[in-house]
Write a protein that holds these residues in place. Structure first.
Motif: not given
Length: 665
Positions: A179-180, A187-190, A266-272, A318-323
């Motif tokens: 995440q960092i 929340d996606n990480v959780s 992979y799961l973090l990419i899929w989840g977001e 922070k939240e760079a992957f989404l943006k």
């Protein structure tokens, strides 16, 4: 109606209560008897001022509610404890607001207690199935050995390059580090932490024989989950002839940690990814680059400018992957969806999920780069239709063969060498129709040429050239198979020179011409062989499959079983045999004699000499006689299909007892 927060609402009630207390005091002095609602509260009041009363109430609540739940022998229910922490936080806000009205400071003891509660509140966040806070070790579900083994493996963060200004939280794990470093949402990480732990715990529990150490994650379980997660990604890399980014270290102690990092990423990419989950190969492209960056981070690579550990190409804030990654692709999808609603646009004028995802089936997707270039064609709306469907020509050469047989004496003449040689001329007709099909393919795909690869264009051109060459070769070799040819065969033989009778030359040409068809029949009869060839990356196999069909990603290797194909083949063989027998004996053969009689009648004076100046027989009568038969021949296949499907479907349904209702007495 306007809503207010519970803190403000509680503060208003406290302020109102203070005003009521003052009014009640006046009431007691001026009235002998008055029934007010504040009497029970005033009787139980300990302190004289509101701030002191609130502080006393806050201490009592902390002692009687929070500390009592924490010190319980059987440990409190997590939901009750979380609710008590939230209530204490609201009480502190009210206490602070009341103190501000009196210009008083909050006591240091209460402030210290609040800080501890605030830290606990952060750890006791919402969860789905598994709680991961430090106080959840005694929860029933967290006591299972398989869950403890997965959690312990996930919390192995030894050797990870943490940023210098990073403050690690208690019980940090591999997903916290991801995440960092990559900028995922908290929340996606959780959610994905629970997801990954449950996957590993279930696989660990199902291992046979049982793992020796229940507290240690079984390596077989880890490999099983990893194989399932990356099944499509590895197929995608193999299809595009690219090496996967799943590189494991040589040190055995680090292998498990590296596998968990790859799976967590992979799961973090899929989840977001949200709606991008409908584009699985797009996710493969994203993961391919991010897994490569992960490998660089773990290898200890540092920036040449700052000297710090590497960050993702898109920043990693922070939240760079989404943006930076998900949002641009989603905006492209949204624009295409809006485009589809304008003036009831045709599907060929806009792109849906499948069309956009198809871009990542080709090696051209790597032109996007990483991070993906905003000016790339993928993010631009196409100004012209995106996809085109092509029509195919279905050669009906059997009609010509039946006319030849009927004209030369009927079915009894099929063993005559001369008749067989005439029947073989149907392959010339097939070659001409094949040329027409190749030309139509080019015409119907002409507007899509700008989106085709070079190999796709080459395939269409070679198809036309090959068909044209066979249109020339087959008539020439056919002409040389006759000793005394007539008509067009005699003309061809006259142009190229009169040679000897060489029927074997035409047979050899037919064998070469029919080789692709023979290969297609072989692959059809043995689907396991076709599945192997479609998945193979050998150059010669790729070339053969490229000529017969475009290189597929979705749907390749998906064929029915041999038994299903056998039933399907028998159905159509019976149908076509019945159709051809009916057409020959009922439609074509009875017209041969009338046609010969009409053709034998010589006409000396033809009334329509303007249209047929050299005609010496009634060709128009022959056309009128045969036209209905030709139309029926090309249309009655659907009629026979309806008959056969009804019979076969009825028998099959009766054998399965479909629609049968059992009535019990």
């Amino acid at each position: 109606m306007r809503l207010q927060s519970p803190v403000k609402g509680l503060q208003s009630s406290v302020d109102g209560g203070a005003n009521d207390l003052e009014g009640r005091a006046v009431c007691k002095k001026g009235c002998k008897a008055s029934l007010c609602e504040n009497d029970p509260t005033l009787e139980g009041r300990v302190q004289r001022s509101d701030p002191r009363e609130m502080q006393s109430f806050y201490r009592d609540y902390h002692k009687n509610s929070i500390q009592a739940l924490q010190s319980a022998v059987d440990k409190a229910d997590r939901a009750q404890l979380t609710k008590a922490y939230q209530t204490a936080a609201v009480l502190f806000e009210v206490l602070k607001a009341v103190n501000q009205t009196q210009s008083l400071e909050v006591e240091p003891e209460i402030l210290e207690t609040h800080n501890k509660i605030e830290e606990k509140t952060k750890t006791l966040g919402p969860y789905n199935i598994l709680p991961f806070d430090p106080d959840s070790a005694n929860e029933a579900i967290m006591c299972y050995p398989e869950v403890q083994a997965a959690v312990f493996a996930l919390r192995n963060i030894r050797g990870l390059p943490w940023p210098k200004d990073c403050k690690k939280k208690t019980n940090a794990d591999l997903l916290d580090w991801l995440q960092i470093m990559f900028g995922f949402q908290e929340d996606n990480v959780s959610n994905q932490r629970e997801h990954l732990v449950l996957l590993l715990a279930n696989a660990h529990l199902r291992q046979i024989p049982k793992p020796g150490q229940q507290s240690k994650l079984d390596e077989r379980a880890l490999t099983e989950v990893m194989k399932k997660l990356f099944k499509n990604y590895k197929k995608w890399c193999k299809f595009l002839n690219r090496k996967s980014s799943l590189w494991l270290p040589t040190i055995q102690q680090e292998v498990q940690q590296r596998k968990l990092l790859y799976m967590g990423l992979y799961l973090l990419i899929w989840g977001e990814a949200a709606n991008l989950r409908f584009m699985p190969e797009c996710l493969c492209y994203i993961y391919h680059h991010m897994a490569f960056e992960l490998y660089g981070m773990l290898a200890g690579n540092t920036s040449s400018v700052t000297g710090e550990n590497l960050k993702p190409a898109y920043g990693g804030d922070k939240e760079a992957f989404l943006k930076k990654v998900v949002t641009p692709i989603y905006q492209t999808i949204a624009k295409e969806a809006e485009r589809s609603k304008r003036d009831k646009s045709k599907h060929s004028h806009w792109r849906n999920y499948d069309d956009l995802n198809e871009y990542f089936w080709s090696i051209d997707c790597f032109r996007l780069g990483w991070p993906m270039r905003a000016e790339a064609d993928f993010f631009c709306q196409p100004p012209q239709p995106f996809m085109y469907k092509k029509d195919e020509v279905n050669p009906k050469v059997s009609f010509a063969a039946m006319i030849i047989i009927a004209w030369n004496g009927g079915s009894s003449a099929i063993f005559d060498g001369e008749v067989v040689r005439k029947v073989l001329s149907i392959f010339i007709t097939a070659a001409i129709l094949k040329l027409g099909q190749a030309v139509l393919d080019v015409i119907f795909n002409w507007k899509a040429r700008r989106r085709m690869s070079y190999l796709a264009k080459l395939r269409y051109v070679l198809k036309v050239i090959s068909a044209a060459v066979w249109v020339i070769i087959l008539p020439v070799t056919y002409a040389y198979s006759w000793r005394n040819p007539t008509g067009l065969a005699r003309a061809i033989k006259g142009w190229l020179g009169d040679g000897q009778n060489q029927p074997s030359l035409y047979i050899l040409a037919l064998v070469l011409y029919l080789l692709p068809n023979m290969l297609a029949i072989l692959l059809f009869l043995f689907p396991f062989l076709r599945r192997f060839l479609e998945r193979s990356n050998y150059k010669i196999v790729t070339l053969l499959m490229w000529w017969s069909q475009p290189h597929l990603y979705v749907g390749r290797g998906m064929h029915e079983s041999s038994w299903s194909l056998f039933k399907y083949t028998v159905f159509w063989v019976l149908l076509i045999s019945t159709k051809l027998a009916f057409s020959f004996y009922i439609e074509i053969n009875p017209l041969v004699k009338p046609t010969k009689d009409i053709m034998s009648q010589q006409i000396t004076t033809y009334q329509w000499h303007e249209f047929f100046p050299r005609a010496n027989n009634n060709i128009v009568a022959v056309i009128v006689l045969w036209a209905p038969i030709v139309l029926v021949y090309f249309m009655d296949t659907q009629i026979w299909y309806s008959i056969f499907s009804t019979l076969v479907g009825g028998i099959y349904g009766a054998c399965l007892r479909l629609g049968e209702v059992e009535i019990s007495e």
